[in-house]
Design an enzyme around this catalytic site. Structure first.
Site, PDB file in Angstrom:
ATOM      1  CG  ASP A  34     -38.884  21.509  81.904  1.00 45.99           C
ATOM      2  OD1 ASP A  34     -37.833  22.093  81.589  1.00 45.99           O
ATOM      3  OD2 ASP A  34     -39.424  20.640  81.189  1.00 45.99           O
ATOM      4  CG  HIS A  85     -31.076  14.258  85.930  1.00 44.70           C
ATOM      5  ND1 HIS A  85     -30.299  15.191  85.292  1.00 44.70           N
ATOM      6  CD2 HIS A  85     -30.371  13.105  85.913  1.00 44.70           C
ATOM      7  CE1 HIS A  85     -29.163  14.625  84.897  1.00 44.70           C
ATOM      8  NE2 HIS A  85     -29.191  13.354  85.251  1.00 44.70           N
TER       9      HIS A  85
HETATM   10  C1  BV8 Z   1     -24.617   9.539  89.852  1.00 43.96           C
HETATM   11  C2  BV8 Z   1     -31.424  17.710  89.362  1.00 43.96           C
HETATM   12  C3  BV8 Z   1     -24.025   7.420  90.753  1.00 43.96           C
HETATM   13  C4  BV8 Z   1     -31.452  18.988  90.083  1.00 43.96           C
HETATM   14  C5  BV8 Z   1     -29.316  17.274  88.304  1.00 43.96           C
HETATM   15  C6  BV8 Z   1     -16.427  13.524  88.481  1.00 43.96           C
HETATM   16  C7  BV8 Z   1     -16.397  13.138  87.154  1.00 43.96           C
HETATM   17  C8  BV8 Z   1     -17.519  12.604  86.538  1.00 43.96           C
HETATM   18  C9  BV8 Z   1     -18.707  12.437  87.259  1.00 43.96           C
HETATM   19  C10 BV8 Z   1     -18.736  12.839  88.568  1.00 43.96           C
HETATM   20  C11 BV8 Z   1     -17.613  13.370  89.184  1.00 43.96           C
HETATM   21  N1  BV8 Z   1     -17.950  13.664  90.451  1.00 43.96           N
HETATM   22  C12 BV8 Z   1     -19.251  13.327  90.668  1.00 43.96           C
HETATM   23  C13 BV8 Z   1     -19.730  12.810  89.534  1.00 43.96           C
HETATM   24  C14 BV8 Z   1     -21.067  12.295  89.301  1.00 43.96           C
HETATM   25  C15 BV8 Z   1     -22.033  13.472  89.114  1.00 43.96           C
HETATM   26  C16 BV8 Z   1     -21.565  14.397  88.026  1.00 43.96           C
HETATM   27  O1  BV8 Z   1     -21.686  14.081  86.846  1.00 43.96           O
HETATM   28  N2  BV8 Z   1     -21.056  15.573  88.431  1.00 43.96           N
HETATM   29  C17 BV8 Z   1     -20.625  16.550  87.438  1.00 43.96           C
HETATM   30  C18 BV8 Z   1     -20.872  17.964  88.008  1.00 43.96           C
HETATM   31  C19 BV8 Z   1     -19.154  16.310  87.150  1.00 43.96           C
HETATM   32  N3  BV8 Z   1     -23.277  12.856  88.733  1.00 43.96           N
HETATM   33  C20 BV8 Z   1     -24.129  12.450  89.677  1.00 43.96           C
HETATM   34  O2  BV8 Z   1     -23.977  12.619  90.873  1.00 43.96           O
HETATM   35  C21 BV8 Z   1     -25.356  11.710  89.164  1.00 43.96           C
HETATM   36  N4  BV8 Z   1     -25.514  10.502  89.921  1.00 43.96           N
HETATM   37  O3  BV8 Z   1     -23.572   9.622  89.250  1.00 43.96           O
HETATM   38  O4  BV8 Z   1     -25.005   8.422  90.569  1.00 43.96           O
HETATM   39  C22 BV8 Z   1     -23.462   7.694  92.095  1.00 43.96           C
HETATM   40  C23 BV8 Z   1     -24.199   7.261  93.185  1.00 43.96           C
HETATM   41  C24 BV8 Z   1     -23.664   7.483  94.464  1.00 43.96           C
HETATM   42  C25 BV8 Z   1     -22.435   8.140  94.620  1.00 43.96           C
HETATM   43  C26 BV8 Z   1     -21.738   8.619  93.507  1.00 43.96           C
HETATM   44  C27 BV8 Z   1     -22.248   8.395  92.236  1.00 43.96           C
HETATM   45  C28 BV8 Z   1     -26.611  12.539  89.375  1.00 43.96           C
HETATM   46  C29 BV8 Z   1     -26.639  13.635  88.343  1.00 43.96           C
HETATM   47  C30 BV8 Z   1     -28.001  14.326  88.417  1.00 43.96           C
HETATM   48  C31 BV8 Z   1     -27.845  15.577  89.223  1.00 43.96           C
HETATM   49  N5  BV8 Z   1     -29.095  16.332  89.168  1.00 43.96           N
HETATM   50  N6  BV8 Z   1     -30.476  17.893  88.273  1.00 43.96           N
HETATM   51  C32 BV8 Z   1     -32.252  19.963  89.288  1.00 43.96           C
HETATM   52  O5  BV8 Z   1     -32.388  19.783  88.060  1.00 43.96           O
HETATM   53  O6  BV8 Z   1     -32.752  20.887  89.943  1.00 43.96           O
HETATM   54  S1  BV8 Z   1     -28.146  17.670  87.158  1.00 43.96           S
HETATM   55  C33 BV8 Z   1     -28.524  19.109  86.357  1.00 43.96           C
HETATM   56  O7  BV8 Z   1     -27.452  19.351  85.402  1.00 43.96           O
HETATM   57  C34 BV8 Z   1     -29.763  19.027  85.503  1.00 43.96           C
HETATM   58  O8  BV8 Z   1     -30.547  17.886  85.718  1.00 43.96           O
HETATM   59  C35 BV8 Z   1     -29.239  18.993  84.107  1.00 43.96           C
HETATM   60  O9  BV8 Z   1     -29.789  17.967  83.397  1.00 43.96           O
HETATM   61  C36 BV8 Z   1     -27.833  18.656  84.274  1.00 43.96           C
HETATM   62  C37 BV8 Z   1     -26.973  18.997  83.083  1.00 43.96           C
HETATM   63  O10 BV8 Z   1     -27.248  20.297  82.690  1.00 43.96           O
HETATM   64  P1  BV8 Z   1     -27.806  20.548  81.190  1.00 43.96           P
HETATM   65  O11 BV8 Z   1     -29.189  20.021  81.079  1.00 43.96           O
HETATM   66  O12 BV8 Z   1     -26.805  20.037  80.212  1.00 43.96           O
HETATM   67  O13 BV8 Z   1     -27.875  22.100  81.211  1.00 43.96           O
HETATM   68  P2  BV8 Z   1     -26.630  23.086  81.043  1.00 43.96           P
HETATM   69  O14 BV8 Z   1     -27.059  24.426  81.541  1.00 43.96           O
HETATM   70  O15 BV8 Z   1     -25.389  22.451  81.605  1.00 43.96           O
HETATM   71  O16 BV8 Z   1     -26.434  23.160  79.482  1.00 43.96           O
HETATM   72  C38 BV8 Z   1     -27.448  23.722  78.675  1.00 43.96           C
HETATM   73  C39 BV8 Z   1     -26.972  23.525  77.263  1.00 43.96           C
HETATM   74  O17 BV8 Z   1     -27.991  24.007  76.398  1.00 43.96           O
HETATM   75  C40 BV8 Z   1     -25.706  24.305  76.944  1.00 43.96           C
HETATM   76  O18 BV8 Z   1     -24.822  23.462  76.224  1.00 43.96           O
HETATM   77  C41 BV8 Z   1     -26.193  25.471  76.071  1.00 43.96           C
HETATM   78  O19 BV8 Z   1     -25.240  25.795  75.079  1.00 43.96           O
HETATM   79  C42 BV8 Z   1     -27.416  24.860  75.440  1.00 43.96           C
HETATM   80  N7  BV8 Z   1     -28.466  25.821  75.088  1.00 43.96           N
HETATM   81  C43 BV8 Z   1     -28.847  26.936  75.764  1.00 43.96           C
HETATM   82  N8  BV8 Z   1     -29.893  27.513  75.112  1.00 43.96           N
HETATM   83  C44 BV8 Z   1     -30.176  26.738  74.044  1.00 43.96           C
HETATM   84  C45 BV8 Z   1     -29.277  25.657  74.023  1.00 43.96           C
HETATM   85  N9  BV8 Z   1     -29.290  24.717  73.072  1.00 43.96           N
HETATM   86  C46 BV8 Z   1     -30.221  24.837  72.106  1.00 43.96           C
HETATM   87  N10 BV8 Z   1     -31.128  25.830  72.063  1.00 43.96           N
HETATM   88  C47 BV8 Z   1     -31.135  26.796  73.001  1.00 43.96           C
HETATM   89  N11 BV8 Z   1     -32.045  27.785  72.931  1.00 43.96           N
END
Ligand code: BV8
Length: 234
Positions: A95, A110
């Site tokens: 956003d 991202h």
């Molecule tokens: C990459 C775009 C190299 C889409 C997104 C196994 C182990 C480790 C890593 C991996 C694995 N297998 C694959 C991977 C790599 C993978 C990964 O990490 N997977 C995860 C699922 C394990 N990563 C990737 O693929 C990345 N690229 O590694 O490149 C590569 C190259 C080639 C081949 C292989 C590797 C790319 C990652 C980017 C993906 N795109 N978004 C879209 O946004 O529409 S990720 C998506 O999740 C969002 O971008 C977001 O940023 C991200 C994380 O989510 P959060 O922002 O943390 O949000 P979430 O809901 O999870 O949490 C919210 C938090 O806020 C909570 O804690 C909550 O308590 C808190 N909260 C809620 N309300 C409030 C609050 N806090 C304060 N106040 C409030 N009011």
């Protein structure tokens, strides 16, 4: 926190936009806008069915265009206007609430919902309108090569050269509203910590990499970040 910091890095996630009414990823039982993130936000899903992914983001655009920044975003502007330090925002959010709050030095690792990239010529342009796989690139006029400029799972992050420059130098690393699940962003705190930074986590709950933070401030970012900013400015 009477210390004076010279290089502050703020990492933000979906939680900082929650009080602006935007859904986070891991709140509702793993579903996000009724889809699994891993099913939509992947380069395989896009290659398999580009219009399915285009439509998913087409539906999301109007809501993000209308969203308003909340006190957490505004607190960052207050800090940037009043604290004599380099302050960079590394955001995982697609956003534009940081921009709407007039935050400076914002790095969308991202990508952004209002940007489109042409896979043929690399041209990136801004739009809030719908995009489909038939549309032509405004630069090279080739159709069928447009993609949301959003980093899908399996794609490399944007601005990593900037991140690699900022983290080793930072002396205060503040994580706001991220679950610390998605890499490499979830590993940034470790680099900052090993570079000697103080690390603070603002979240509603303890997160998976909470052991890397010196300090945890639990509560909604719309309240906790303004308080932390006032503490830094005191
Ligand atoms: C990459 C775009 C190299 C889409 C997104 C196994 C182990 C480790 C890593 C991996 C694995 N297998 C694959 C991977 C790599 C993978 C990964 O990490 N997977 C995860 C699922 C394990 N990563 C990737 O693929 C990345 N690229 O590694 O490149 C590569 C190259 C080639 C081949 C292989 C590797 C790319 C990652 C980017 C993906 N795109 N978004 C879209 O946004 O529409 S990720 C998506 O999740 C969002 O971008 C977001 O940023 C991200 C994380 O989510 P959060 O922002 O943390 O949000 P979430 O809901 O999870 O949490 C919210 C938090 O806020 C909570 O804690 C909550 O308590 C808190 N909260 C809620 N309300 C409030 C609050 N806090 C304060 N106040 C409030 N009011």
């Amino acid at each position: 926190m009477a210390k004076v910091y010279r290089n502050i890095v703020i990492l933000t996630g979906a939680g900082i936009s929650a009080e602006s009414g935007l859904a986070t990823f891991r709140s509702a039982d793993g579903l996000w806008n009724n889809h699994r993130v891993e099913d939509v936000a992947t380069i395989e899903a896009f290659e398999r069915n580009p219009d399915y992914v285009h439509d998913f983001y087409n539906q999301m655009r109007p809501e993000l265009m209308a969203a308003k920044p909340n006190p957490a975003h505004l607190a960052i502007t207050k800090l940037q206007n009043n604290y004599c330090s380099k302050i960079n925002i590394i955001t995982q959010n697609i956003d534009t609430l940081h921009e709407k709050a007039n935050n400076q030095n914002v790095w969308h690792i991202h990508g952004q919902i209002n940007q489109i990239v042409c896979l043929n010529c690399g041209h990136v342009y801004e739009t809030w309108s719908d995009v489909s796989s038939e549309d032509k690139c405004p630069q090279c006029q080739i159709a069928g090569m447009l993609k949301p400029n959003i980093v899908f799972f399996g794609e490399n992050l944007l601005y990593m050269d900037k991140v690699d420059e900022l983290l080793p130098k930072c002396d205060l690393f503040i994580s706001v509203g991220t679950s610390g699940v998605v890499y490499p962003a979830a590993g940034f705190v470790q680099i900052a910590k090993f570079s000697g930074a103080d690390t603070v986590e603002l979240n509603m709950e303890q997160t998976s990499n909470n052991y890397l933070f010196d300090r945890h401030i639990l509560g909604p970012a719309g309240s906790t970040l303004p308080q932390l900013v006032d503490e830094l400015l005191a």
